[in-house]
Design a protein around this motif. Structure first.
Motif, PDB file in Angstrom:
ATOM      1  N   LEU A   1       4.084  67.141  -6.984  1.00 15.81           N
ATOM      2  CA  LEU A   1       3.578  65.995  -7.771  1.00 15.81           C
ATOM      3  C   LEU A   1       2.404  66.339  -8.776  1.00 15.81           C
ATOM      4  O   LEU A   1       1.287  66.353  -8.098  1.00 15.81           O
ATOM      5  N   GLY A   2       2.566  66.401  -9.974  1.00 11.52           N
ATOM      6  CA  GLY A   2       1.316  66.427 -10.734  1.00 11.52           C
ATOM      7  C   GLY A   2       0.922  65.089 -11.269  1.00 11.52           C
ATOM      8  O   GLY A   2       1.602  64.102 -11.313  1.00 11.52           O
ATOM      9  N   PHE A   3      -0.507  64.957 -11.427  1.00  8.80           N
ATOM     10  CA  PHE A   3      -0.894  63.659 -12.015  1.00  8.80           C
ATOM     11  C   PHE A   3      -1.980  63.721 -13.044  1.00  8.80           C
ATOM     12  O   PHE A   3      -2.698  64.730 -13.041  1.00  8.80           O
ATOM     13  N   ILE A   4      -1.960  62.997 -13.881  1.00 13.28           N
ATOM     14  CA  ILE A   4      -2.932  62.780 -15.030  1.00 13.28           C
ATOM     15  C   ILE A   4      -3.456  61.309 -15.308  1.00 13.28           C
ATOM     16  O   ILE A   4      -2.464  60.508 -15.418  1.00 13.28           O
ATOM     17  N   ALA A   5      -4.448  61.113 -15.567  1.00  9.69           N
ATOM     18  CA  ALA A   5      -4.960  60.079 -15.782  1.00  9.69           C
ATOM     19  C   ALA A   5      -6.135  60.089 -17.032  1.00  9.69           C
ATOM     20  O   ALA A   5      -6.904  61.007 -16.970  1.00  9.69           O
ATOM     21  N   VAL A   6      -6.296  58.988 -17.706  1.00  6.81           N
ATOM     22  CA  VAL A   6      -7.182  59.181 -18.867  1.00  6.81           C
ATOM     23  C   VAL A   6      -8.057  57.681 -19.209  1.00  6.81           C
ATOM     24  O   VAL A   6      -7.723  56.764 -18.586  1.00  6.81           O
ATOM     25  N   ASN A   7      -9.083  57.943 -19.943  1.00  7.67           N
ATOM     26  CA  ASN A   7      -9.703  56.630 -20.501  1.00  7.67           C
ATOM     27  C   ASN A   7      -8.913  55.967 -21.391  1.00  7.67           C
ATOM     28  O   ASN A   7      -7.984  56.568 -22.264  1.00  7.67           O
ATOM     29  N   LYS A   8      -9.186  54.793 -21.646  1.00  5.46           N
ATOM     30  CA  LYS A   8      -8.225  53.811 -22.751  1.00  5.46           C
ATOM     31  C   LYS A   8      -8.262  54.646 -23.944  1.00  5.46           C
ATOM     32  O   LYS A   8      -7.158  54.373 -24.783  1.00  5.46           O
ATOM     33  N   ARG A   9      -9.380  55.132 -24.433  1.00  6.74           N
ATOM     34  CA  ARG A   9      -9.247  55.473 -26.002  1.00  6.74           C
ATOM     35  C   ARG A   9      -8.426  56.877 -26.337  1.00  6.74           C
ATOM     36  O   ARG A   9      -8.038  57.075 -27.245  1.00  6.74           O
ATOM     37  N   HIS A  10      -7.854  57.384 -25.082  1.00 11.92           N
ATOM     38  CA  HIS A  10      -6.938  58.650 -25.139  1.00 11.92           C
ATOM     39  C   HIS A  10      -5.449  58.162 -24.852  1.00 11.92           C
ATOM     40  O   HIS A  10      -4.704  59.124 -24.709  1.00 11.92           O
ATOM     41  N   MET A  11      -5.286  57.156 -24.435  1.00  9.89           N
ATOM     42  CA  MET A  11      -4.211  56.534 -23.677  1.00  9.89           C
ATOM     43  C   MET A  11      -2.717  56.984 -24.601  1.00  9.89           C
ATOM     44  O   MET A  11      -1.548  57.081 -24.052  1.00  9.89           O
ATOM     45  N   ARG A  12      -3.151  56.839 -25.691  1.00  9.95           N
ATOM     46  CA  ARG A  12      -1.750  56.965 -26.838  1.00  9.95           C
ATOM     47  C   ARG A  12      -1.436  58.316 -26.946  1.00  9.95           C
ATOM     48  O   ARG A  12      -0.325  58.864 -27.581  1.00  9.95           O
ATOM     49  N   LYS A  13      -2.328  59.312 -26.591  1.00 13.09           N
ATOM     50  CA  LYS A  13      -2.173  60.882 -26.529  1.00 13.09           C
ATOM     51  C   LYS A  13      -1.605  61.186 -25.157  1.00 13.09           C
ATOM     52  O   LYS A  13      -1.170  62.514 -24.943  1.00 13.09           O
TER      53      LYS A  13
END
Length: 448
Positions: free
Chosen positions: A278-290
């Motif tokens: 299982l790979g996971f990836i999380a970002v901050n709000k300003r990058h969520m559309r990418k």
């Protein structure tokens, strides 16, 4: 008894007639003669179903599992305790038969566990948004690199050599076809060389990628690395983490990470001889559309009852392929559920206890193994649940002796780090007992 593949000559004849071919060779007529194999395949003769079954059982018995061996091997996959409730929940038919949730009205169970998983991963990493998971930790690093390149319109990725070498190989493979320039930063005493990093981060750098705890088990100076990464405008700081370590270490989001990735196998997923993981990836709000993949959101239905929907889905099934954020972002649904059940079962206190026990036991093992001086520390840095020692004995010889004592030994660093001859990476999880650690130390001491 019929062969295991029971197509008869009559069956073949009828199928060929149905498609208008005279022979099986006609099916390969587009392949030039000069590149065809001119002999039969080197395969055994056909076997019956019972013969195949016996043969496969015999082959499987040549494997040794962690049910038979005491595991001190890590390097990216770990023998953690898995509560029995995890297997019970993921075996429920409404979960293991679930499919891609294109129709929310019939996919509420799937959408809910993805939503819960995303929420848990955001809480764990300190980030704003998580997607519905990826293939594995290596793919997550590649996806983070693509996302950074897409956001910054730059093609250079700077990555530390203390990142899992197999993940770096995945990045190079995918990055080559995406036209990315991969710059690797050497380690110094087991951690990222900050001077070399500083000299290589430029206005062409899309992302700086580090791992902490790194491949050697050492905790990196994320704050200093973050400052170097963000010294260049737009450059993203990507941190790969062991999710178990976040039970006691600060969340990368609080240290300025723009993207957090990692391998989630330790969250209730068995070793399984290598996957699926299982790979996971999380970002901050300003990058969520990418962010690649899907994001599930919570809403209310027409009766004002809580319900779940796909909120953001920038992948090729939903939009034009050339506009998709990624084409390799399929998630590992059943493992996503396992991770959500595991984290919910343990809770904050339980996860902290797992992390503390792994750390304390790893340090006890390190002390016992090195106290006589036969095995020496390779690095002198704070570590989590893995550590490296060296000796005058080849690693393969050591591991053969350990197998004889029903112990699965450590990982040879020389495979990817030739400068570290006879260096062994040991992993110690909360499952290891004092007796098991003492036996490891005793057997190692007796190897000549």
């Amino acid at each position: 008894m019929y062969p295991y593949i029971p197509n008869t000559q009559e069956d073949e004849k009828r199928m060929l007639e149905a498609i208008g071919a005279n022979s099986i060779d006609d099916l390969f007529s587009d392949i030039p003669e000069n590149i065809r194999l001119k002999r039969e395949l080197n395969l055994n003769s056909s076997m019956s179903e019972t013969e195949v079954s016996k043969d496969m059982i015999k082959l499987s018995q040549e494997n040794k599992s962690i049910n038979e061996l005491t595991c001190f091997l890590g390097a990216g996959a770990y023998d953690h305790y898995i509560p029995s409730i995890v297997g019970h929940i993921i075996s429920k038919s409404e979960f293991y038969t679930s499919y891609t949730p294109y129709q929310p009205e019939v996919s509420q169970g799937t959408l809910q566990y993805v939503f819960e998983y995303q929420t848990l991963m955001c809480n764990l990493t300190g980030m704003d948004v998580s997607n519905a998971s990826l293939y594995d930790g290596g793919t997550a690093i590649a996806e983070a690199a693509f996302m950074a390149s897409n956001i910054t319109r730059r093609d250079q990725i700077v990555i530390s050599k203390t990142v899992n070498p197999q993940a770096r190989e995945v990045l190079k493979t995918y990055g080559h076809l995406q036209g990315l320039e991969i710059v690797e930063i050497k380690d110094e005493d087991g951690v990222t060389n900050l001077d070399e990093l500083r000299n290589n981060v430029t206005d062409k750098t899309a992302a700086v990628i580090v791992q902490s705890p790194n491949f050697f088990g050492i905790i990196e100076d994320l704050k200093s690395i973050e400052e170097i990464a963000h010294s260049q405008k737009k450059t993203l700081f990507v941190t790969s983490v062991d999710p178990i370590s976040l039970g006691i270490l600060r969340a990368p989001g609080s240290l300025g990470a723009d993207v957090v990735v990692g391998e989630g196998q330790s969250l209730g997923i068995p070793l399984s001889f290598g996957g699926p993981y299982l790979g996971f990836i999380a970002v901050n709000k300003r990058h969520m559309r990418k962010l690649p993949g899907r994001i599930v959101g919570q809403t209310l239905d027409k009766d004002d009852k809580r319900s779940y929907v796909l909120t953001l889905q920038a992948r090729e099934q939903h939009i034009r392929r050339e506009k998709a954020t990624s084409n390799i972002c399929s998630n590992q649904g059943i493992n996503t559920l396992a991770a959500a059940v595991y984290l919910t079962t343990l809770g904050k206190k339980g996860l902290r206890e797992v992390a503390l026990q792994a750390t304390q036991k790893a340090h006890y093992a390190f002390k016992e193994i090195t106290k006589s001086g036969k095995y020496k520390p390779l690095f002198d840095k704070p570590f989590f649940k893995e550590f490296v020692v060296t000796s005058d004995v080849p690693v393969d010889d050591i591991n053969k002796k350990l197998i004889d004592e029903r112990i699965l030994g450590g990982y040879s660093l020389e495979r990817f780090y030739p400068q570290y001859k006879n260096a062994i990476l040991y992993a110690v999880t909360e499952k290891r007992t004092k007796g098991e650690i003492d036996k490891l130390s005793s057997v190692l001491e007796g190897i000549k």
